[in-house]
Write a protein that holds these residues in place. Sequence first.
Motif, PDB file in Angstrom:
ATOM      1  N   UNK A 211       0.859  -1.181   0.000  1.00 26.94           N
ATOM      2  CA  UNK A 211       0.000   0.000   0.000  1.00 26.94           C
ATOM      3  C   UNK A 211       0.894   1.228   0.000  1.00 26.94           C
ATOM      4  N   UNK A 212       0.764   2.049  -1.042  1.00 24.22           N
ATOM      5  CA  UNK A 212       1.671   3.199  -1.133  1.00 24.22           C
ATOM      6  C   UNK A 212       1.091   4.284  -2.040  1.00 24.22           C
ATOM      7  N   UNK A 213       1.636   5.480  -1.879  1.00 17.41           N
ATOM      8  CA  UNK A 213       1.228   6.636  -2.694  1.00 17.41           C
ATOM      9  C   UNK A 213      -0.287   6.838  -2.655  1.00 17.41           C
ATOM     10  N   UNK A 214      -0.834   6.774  -1.436  1.00 17.59           N
ATOM     11  CA  UNK A 214      -2.270   6.985  -1.232  1.00 17.59           C
ATOM     12  C   UNK A 214      -2.545   8.484  -1.107  1.00 17.59           C
ATOM     13  N   UNK A 215      -3.626   8.939  -1.734  1.00 20.09           N
ATOM     14  CA  UNK A 215      -3.959  10.364  -1.738  1.00 20.09           C
ATOM     15  C   UNK A 215      -5.413  10.549  -1.304  1.00 20.09           C
ATOM     16  N   UNK A 216      -5.758  11.788  -0.942  1.00 18.18           N
ATOM     17  CA  UNK A 216      -7.150  12.093  -0.604  1.00 18.18           C
ATOM     18  C   UNK A 216      -8.018  12.004  -1.853  1.00 18.18           C
ATOM     19  N   UNK A 217      -9.260  11.659  -1.645  1.00 22.00           N
ATOM     20  CA  UNK A 217     -10.235  11.631  -2.728  1.00 22.00           C
ATOM     21  C   UNK A 217     -11.444  12.467  -2.316  1.00 22.00           C
ATOM     22  N   UNK A 218     -12.185  13.012  -3.262  1.00 26.44           N
ATOM     23  CA  UNK A 218     -13.202  14.018  -2.944  1.00 26.44           C
ATOM     24  C   UNK A 218     -14.443  13.496  -2.241  1.00 26.44           C
ATOM     25  N   UNK A 219     -14.652  12.195  -2.213  1.00 33.14           N
ATOM     26  CA  UNK A 219     -15.865  11.658  -1.619  1.00 33.14           C
ATOM     27  C   UNK A 219     -17.010  11.682  -2.615  1.00 33.14           C
ATOM     28  N   UNK A 220     -18.225  11.500  -2.093  1.00 34.94           N
ATOM     29  CA  UNK A 220     -19.402  11.441  -2.948  1.00 34.94           C
ATOM     30  C   UNK A 220     -20.194  10.180  -2.673  1.00 34.94           C
ATOM     31  N   UNK A 221     -20.956   9.743  -3.629  1.00 36.32           N
ATOM     32  CA  UNK A 221     -21.800   8.553  -3.466  1.00 36.32           C
ATOM     33  C   UNK A 221     -20.940   7.301  -3.665  1.00 36.32           C
ATOM     34  N   UNK A 222     -20.903   6.444  -2.636  1.00 36.78           N
ATOM     35  CA  UNK A 222     -20.095   5.224  -2.664  1.00 36.78           C
ATOM     36  C   UNK A 222     -20.925   4.081  -2.087  1.00 36.78           C
ATOM     37  N   UNK A 223     -20.876   2.923  -2.739  1.00 36.47           N
ATOM     38  CA  UNK A 223     -21.556   1.755  -2.169  1.00 36.47           C
ATOM     39  C   UNK A 223     -20.682   1.193  -1.057  1.00 36.47           C
TER      40      UNK A 223
END
Length: 438
Positions: A211-223
């Motif tokens: 697990x590497x180079x993880x970044x933030x993501x904007x969110x939203x609708x996710x199952x």
Amino acid sequence: MAAMKLVGFILALSLAVLVPSLEAHIKEFDEYWQKRAEEASQAALEAFNPEPENVTAQFNANVNKVLDGNNSTRRQLHMHKYSGPCLATNPIDRCWRCRKNWAKDRKRLAKCVLGFGRKTKGGLKGKYYVVYDSSDNDVVNPKPGTLRHAVIQKRPLWIIFARSMVIRLNQELMMASHKTIDGRGANVHIAFGAGITIQFVRNVIIHNIRIHDIVTRPGGVIRDAVDHVGIRTMSDGDGISIFGSTNIWIDHVSMKRCQDGLIDAIEGSTAITISNGHYTHHNDVMLFGASDLYPRDKIMQVTVAFNHFGKGLIQRMPRCRWGFFHVVNNDYTHWLMYAIGGSSQPTIISQGNRFIAPPNLAAKEVTKRDYATPDVWRSWTWRSQGDLLINGAFFVQSGQPLRKKYGRKDMIKAKPGTFVRRLTRFSGTLNCKPKKRC
């Protein structure tokens, strides 16, 4: 009596407010999430051990037993790069690694965990699920064969991979309970996107992935489940985020360069073991307990064992609040600020670790206490036993000496820091191939 009072205190807190006090990245805390939070709270209370010292004693007895049977391998393990026959040098690995049939008996792994996460079984009772598609193009209706589709299923599953792959997660990976992610036999990377979120669930194993180079993501609708779609806010950029979850085992992972922490465990998470990992190139490595204003984390109990904290690390290996933390037989070869820190009166038992201090004279101290004056933190139980302190490293102890019932008989008997190089020799992901010893 003190343990009973603590359980009562925690129970009162859990019944008072179900909505977490900290940001949970749940934009709408609907009935589904309320029920999931209630179930997670009850699971945490059931997993809490009012006598954590008994767990540390059992762990150390296992370490001592394995090392006493492996003295003949000591000279071989001083090689820079080991290429000889399979060797399992700590009790977790010895349980499964050097078996030719490991690929046909993958679920044996679930019998091998030690420490506070020792009851974690993951997907032991479920079927195998083979991930053959590395894509993550639809986070609302995940495609069968993808990792996202696998982890949201209601039933227990043992998830394996058809081939080596790099999985770039478009949004955080929301896991359901009773899952094992088993990367053995393939070179699996979760990288260049979002990380793994273990929120209000129980019984999860993550094993042998990078697990590497993880970044933030904007969110939203996710199952986040087969029968539920939720709205998430922006993710933090953690590699693995454990939130209000119980019975978690993270083993043989290699992690680096995440935008926030490598591994965070917060909001009443407990019964956790983090073992055999290799961590490099990061600032905030592990955070256990996110707030000094959230005393429910007194229930948190975590074992950190046989890990290698390597190049390019700065601090928080781990940084602890409130709970009970057994930091045992880890190899700390690099840090820039400090290795182990904390606030809010955590109990930290450091045993048989190797601490090699950096050249900087201002960073020789292994420990760091935040937001408390010496007259306050002197009562916190931070004890060092059998640690190997090199290059000027020093551990500032506090609190009362360890009680005899788990000190002299078992903990001191366990092998000291001089054995750490052997115990952590095979930390990080393993190159496992079917029909060959791993």
